[in-house]
Motif scaffolding. Structure first.
Motif, PDB file in Angstrom:
ATOM      1  N   ARG A 185       0.832  -1.203   0.000  1.00  0.00           N
ATOM      2  CA  ARG A 185       0.000   0.000   0.000  1.00  0.00           C
ATOM      3  C   ARG A 185       0.869   1.258   0.000  1.00  0.00           C
ATOM      4  O   ARG A 185       0.611   2.225  -0.717  1.00  0.00           O
ATOM      5  CB  ARG A 185      -0.918   0.000   1.226  1.00  0.00           C
ATOM      6  CG  ARG A 185      -1.854   1.220   1.293  1.00  0.00           C
ATOM      7  CD  ARG A 185      -2.798   1.149   2.467  1.00  0.00           C
ATOM      8  NE  ARG A 185      -2.096   1.260   3.726  1.00  0.00           N
ATOM      9  CZ  ARG A 185      -1.997   0.278   4.622  1.00  0.00           C
ATOM     10  NH1 ARG A 185      -2.542  -0.906   4.363  1.00  0.00           N
ATOM     11  NH2 ARG A 185      -1.350   0.465   5.753  1.00  0.00           N
ATOM     12  N   PHE A 186       1.939   1.229   0.798  1.00  0.00           N
ATOM     13  CA  PHE A 186       2.845   2.374   0.887  1.00  0.00           C
ATOM     14  C   PHE A 186       3.472   2.673  -0.475  1.00  0.00           C
ATOM     15  O   PHE A 186       3.496   3.820  -0.928  1.00  0.00           O
ATOM     16  CB  PHE A 186       3.943   2.093   1.912  1.00  0.00           C
ATOM     17  CG  PHE A 186       4.934   3.208   2.037  1.00  0.00           C
ATOM     18  CD1 PHE A 186       4.735   4.223   2.963  1.00  0.00           C
ATOM     19  CD2 PHE A 186       6.066   3.254   1.240  1.00  0.00           C
ATOM     20  CE1 PHE A 186       5.647   5.267   3.081  1.00  0.00           C
ATOM     21  CE2 PHE A 186       6.977   4.297   1.343  1.00  0.00           C
ATOM     22  CZ  PHE A 186       6.768   5.298   2.264  1.00  0.00           C
ATOM     23  N   ALA A 223      11.453   7.377   1.323  1.00  0.00           N
ATOM     24  CA  ALA A 223      11.634   6.081   1.981  1.00  0.00           C
ATOM     25  C   ALA A 223      11.271   4.912   1.071  1.00  0.00           C
ATOM     26  O   ALA A 223      11.213   3.775   1.533  1.00  0.00           O
ATOM     27  CB  ALA A 223      10.803   6.021   3.257  1.00  0.00           C
ATOM     28  N   ALA A 224      11.057   5.178  -0.217  1.00  0.00           N
ATOM     29  CA  ALA A 224      10.638   4.102  -1.130  1.00  0.00           C
ATOM     30  C   ALA A 224      11.701   3.017  -1.239  1.00  0.00           C
ATOM     31  O   ALA A 224      11.376   1.829  -1.343  1.00  0.00           O
ATOM     32  CB  ALA A 224      10.325   4.675  -2.512  1.00  0.00           C
ATOM     33  N   ASP A 225      12.979   3.409  -1.203  1.00  0.00           N
ATOM     34  CA  ASP A 225      14.040   2.398  -1.299  1.00  0.00           C
ATOM     35  C   ASP A 225      14.031   1.484  -0.078  1.00  0.00           C
ATOM     36  O   ASP A 225      14.185   0.270  -0.197  1.00  0.00           O
ATOM     37  CB  ASP A 225      15.410   3.061  -1.468  1.00  0.00           C
ATOM     38  CG  ASP A 225      15.790   3.937  -0.289  1.00  0.00           C
ATOM     39  OD1 ASP A 225      14.876   4.476   0.385  1.00  0.00           O
ATOM     40  OD2 ASP A 225      16.999   4.118  -0.051  1.00  0.00           O
ATOM     41  N   LEU A 277      12.702  -3.552   2.795  1.00  0.00           N
ATOM     42  CA  LEU A 277      11.960  -4.245   3.845  1.00  0.00           C
ATOM     43  C   LEU A 277      11.021  -5.276   3.242  1.00  0.00           C
ATOM     44  O   LEU A 277      10.853  -6.375   3.798  1.00  0.00           O
ATOM     45  CB  LEU A 277      11.171  -3.231   4.680  1.00  0.00           C
ATOM     46  CG  LEU A 277      10.418  -3.766   5.893  1.00  0.00           C
ATOM     47  CD1 LEU A 277      11.338  -4.558   6.811  1.00  0.00           C
ATOM     48  CD2 LEU A 277       9.761  -2.624   6.658  1.00  0.00           C
ATOM     49  N   GLN A 278      10.433  -4.958   2.111  1.00  0.00           N
ATOM     50  CA  GLN A 278       9.568  -5.919   1.416  1.00  0.00           C
ATOM     51  C   GLN A 278      10.364  -7.180   1.065  1.00  0.00           C
ATOM     52  O   GLN A 278       9.873  -8.302   1.209  1.00  0.00           O
ATOM     53  CB  GLN A 278       9.013  -5.268   0.154  1.00  0.00           C
ATOM     54  CG  GLN A 278       7.900  -6.039  -0.525  1.00  0.00           C
ATOM     55  CD  GLN A 278       7.354  -5.283  -1.725  1.00  0.00           C
ATOM     56  OE1 GLN A 278       8.095  -4.941  -2.652  1.00  0.00           O
ATOM     57  NE2 GLN A 278       6.064  -4.999  -1.716  1.00  0.00           N
ATOM     58  N   ASP A 303      17.899  -1.701  -9.105  1.00  0.00           N
ATOM     59  CA  ASP A 303      17.723  -1.068 -10.414  1.00  0.00           C
ATOM     60  C   ASP A 303      17.307   0.394 -10.302  1.00  0.00           C
ATOM     61  O   ASP A 303      17.814   1.253 -11.039  1.00  0.00           O
ATOM     62  CB  ASP A 303      16.686  -1.830 -11.245  1.00  0.00           C
ATOM     63  CG  ASP A 303      17.182  -3.187 -11.703  1.00  0.00           C
ATOM     64  OD1 ASP A 303      18.405  -3.436 -11.593  1.00  0.00           O
ATOM     65  OD2 ASP A 303      16.352  -4.011 -12.145  1.00  0.00           O
ATOM     66  N   GLN A 304      16.369   0.675  -9.393  1.00  0.00           N
ATOM     67  CA  GLN A 304      15.825   2.025  -9.299  1.00  0.00           C
ATOM     68  C   GLN A 304      16.629   2.943  -8.381  1.00  0.00           C
ATOM     69  O   GLN A 304      16.640   4.159  -8.579  1.00  0.00           O
ATOM     70  CB  GLN A 304      14.370   1.967  -8.816  1.00  0.00           C
ATOM     71  CG  GLN A 304      13.417   1.316  -9.794  1.00  0.00           C
ATOM     72  CD  GLN A 304      11.970   1.374  -9.323  1.00  0.00           C
ATOM     73  OE1 GLN A 304      11.640   1.979  -8.295  1.00  0.00           O
ATOM     74  NE2 GLN A 304      11.081   0.742 -10.073  1.00  0.00           N
ATOM     75  N   TYR A 305      17.276   2.355  -7.384  1.00  0.00           N
ATOM     76  CA  TYR A 305      18.014   3.171  -6.415  1.00  0.00           C
ATOM     77  C   TYR A 305      19.420   2.611  -6.218  1.00  0.00           C
ATOM     78  O   TYR A 305      19.773   2.149  -5.123  1.00  0.00           O
ATOM     79  CB  TYR A 305      17.265   3.210  -5.077  1.00  0.00           C
ATOM     80  CG  TYR A 305      15.826   3.650  -5.194  1.00  0.00           C
ATOM     81  CD1 TYR A 305      15.490   4.993  -5.256  1.00  0.00           C
ATOM     82  CD2 TYR A 305      14.790   2.708  -5.275  1.00  0.00           C
ATOM     83  CE1 TYR A 305      14.164   5.413  -5.363  1.00  0.00           C
ATOM     84  CE2 TYR A 305      13.467   3.108  -5.390  1.00  0.00           C
ATOM     85  CZ  TYR A 305      13.161   4.460  -5.432  1.00  0.00           C
ATOM     86  OH  TYR A 305      11.853   4.870  -5.548  1.00  0.00           O
TER      87      TYR A 305
END
Length: 254
Positions: free
Chosen positions: A84-85, A94-96, A101-102, A142-144
Motif C-alpha cells: 500500500r505504501f 523512503a521508497a528504497d 523491507l519488502q 535497479d531504481q536506487y
C-alpha cells in the motif's frame, strides 16, 4: 439503570497519548520498538499515522509500523502495508527502504538446501517467497543504485539465485533417483536456463546428460556433455572416478 450507565462510562479506557505532540508520539513509538515492545510500538505508530496524515512523518510511521509487523511475525500484514505504501507513495524518500523491507519480509535464511531438508517431496516445497524477495531487491538495486540498502540487497539477490538453483537441482536429482528421467531432465534444464551463472548449473548439466542417456537420447546426451565440458572443463562429472564418487554421494544423501 442510570447508575449502571454511569459506572460503565467510568471504566472507559483513556487514551494517554491524546495530549501528545506528533513528535513525542513518534519518539515514544521508536523507543518502544528499540526495547522490543513491538505490540505497543505498533499501536503508537498506528495512532501517529492518523494524527500526522498527509505528512512525511505519517509515511515514516507507516514504514516503521510495517517493520514492527515484520518483527512480530505478521508477515502478511507487513507485506500489505508495504504494498500500500509503495502504491500511494512511489516517490517517497523512503521508497528504497520500503522495497528493501519488502524483500526482507520474504527473505528466508534457510532457503532451499541451505537449511535442514524436511522429509517431504522436494517438488512440493514452495519457493515463491524467495522469488518475491528477489524481485523486491532487484527493483531496489535497479531504481536506487545509490541507496544505502543496495549493496546488501545485491548480496541477498546472489544468495537467493544460488539457493533457487540448488533447489531446482535437488528436485531434478529427486526425479532422477526415482527413474523419472524426463522430469529430471526438464527440471535440470530449467535450472541451467534460469541460473546460468550459478555453480549448480554444473550438476544440472550432468543430470541432463545422465537422464538423456537413460532415455536413449544420444544427441541430447552428447549436447549436454559438450556444454558441460565447455563450461566446466575440470568437472569431476567428466571422469569415471568422479562420476562414481558423485553418484555414491547421491545415494548416501537420500
Amino acid at each position: 439503570m442510570a447508575s449502571w450507565l454511569v459506572a460503565g462510562c467510568g471504566t472507559t479506557t483513556k487514551d494517554e497519548t491524546s495530549g501528545w505532540s506528533t513528535d513525542k508520539l513518534y519518539s515514544e513509538a521508536k523507543e518502544e520498538a528499540a526495547n522490543g515492545n513491538y505490540e505497543r510500538a505498533g499501536k503508537l505508530f498506528e495512532r501517529l499515522e492518523g494524527r500526522a496524515a498527509g505528512t512525511l512523518l505519517a509515511q515514516q510511521a507507516e514504514i516503521e509500523h510495517a517493520y514492527v509487523l515484520y518483527k512480530t511475525g505478521e508477515k502478511a500484514q507487513a507485506l500489505q502495508t508495504l504494498e500500500r505504501f509503495l502504491k500511494l507513495h512511489p516517490t517517497s524518500p523512503a521508497a528504497d527502504y520500503a522495497l528493501y523491507l519488502q524483500g526482507l519480509v520474504n527473505f528466508n535464511d534457510n532457503l532451499g538446501i541451505l537449511g535442514s531438508i524436511a522429509k517431504q517431496d522436494l517438488s512440493e516445497r514452495d519457493q515463491q517467497a524467495s522469488r518475491d524477495a528477489f524481485q523486491s531487491f532487484k527493483q531496489l538495486v535497479d531504481q536506487y543504485p545509490q541507496s544505502r540498502y543496495a549493496e546488501d540487497a545485491q548480496v541477498r539477490m546472489n544468495y537467493i539465485t544460488n539457493s533457487l538453483a540448488q533447489y531446482e537441482v535437488h528436485v531434478a536429482r529427486y526425479y532422477y533417483r526415482r527413474g523419472a528421467y524426463v522430469a529430471a531432465a526438464n527440471r535440470a534444464q530449467q535450472a541451467v536456463q534460469e541460473f546460468q551463472q550459478s555453480p549448480s548449473s554444473e550438476e544440472a548439466l550432468f543430470i541432463m546428460m545422465r537422464s538423456y542417456e537413460k532415455l536413449g537420447l544420444v544427441q541430447l546426451h552428447d549436447d549436454a556433455q559438450r556444454v558441460l565440458r565447455q563450461n566446466f572443463p575440470t568437472s569431476p562429472y567428466l571422469t569415471a572416478e568422479g562420476l562414481r564418487s558423485k553418484e555414491r554421494s547421491w545415494w548416501q544423501f537420500w
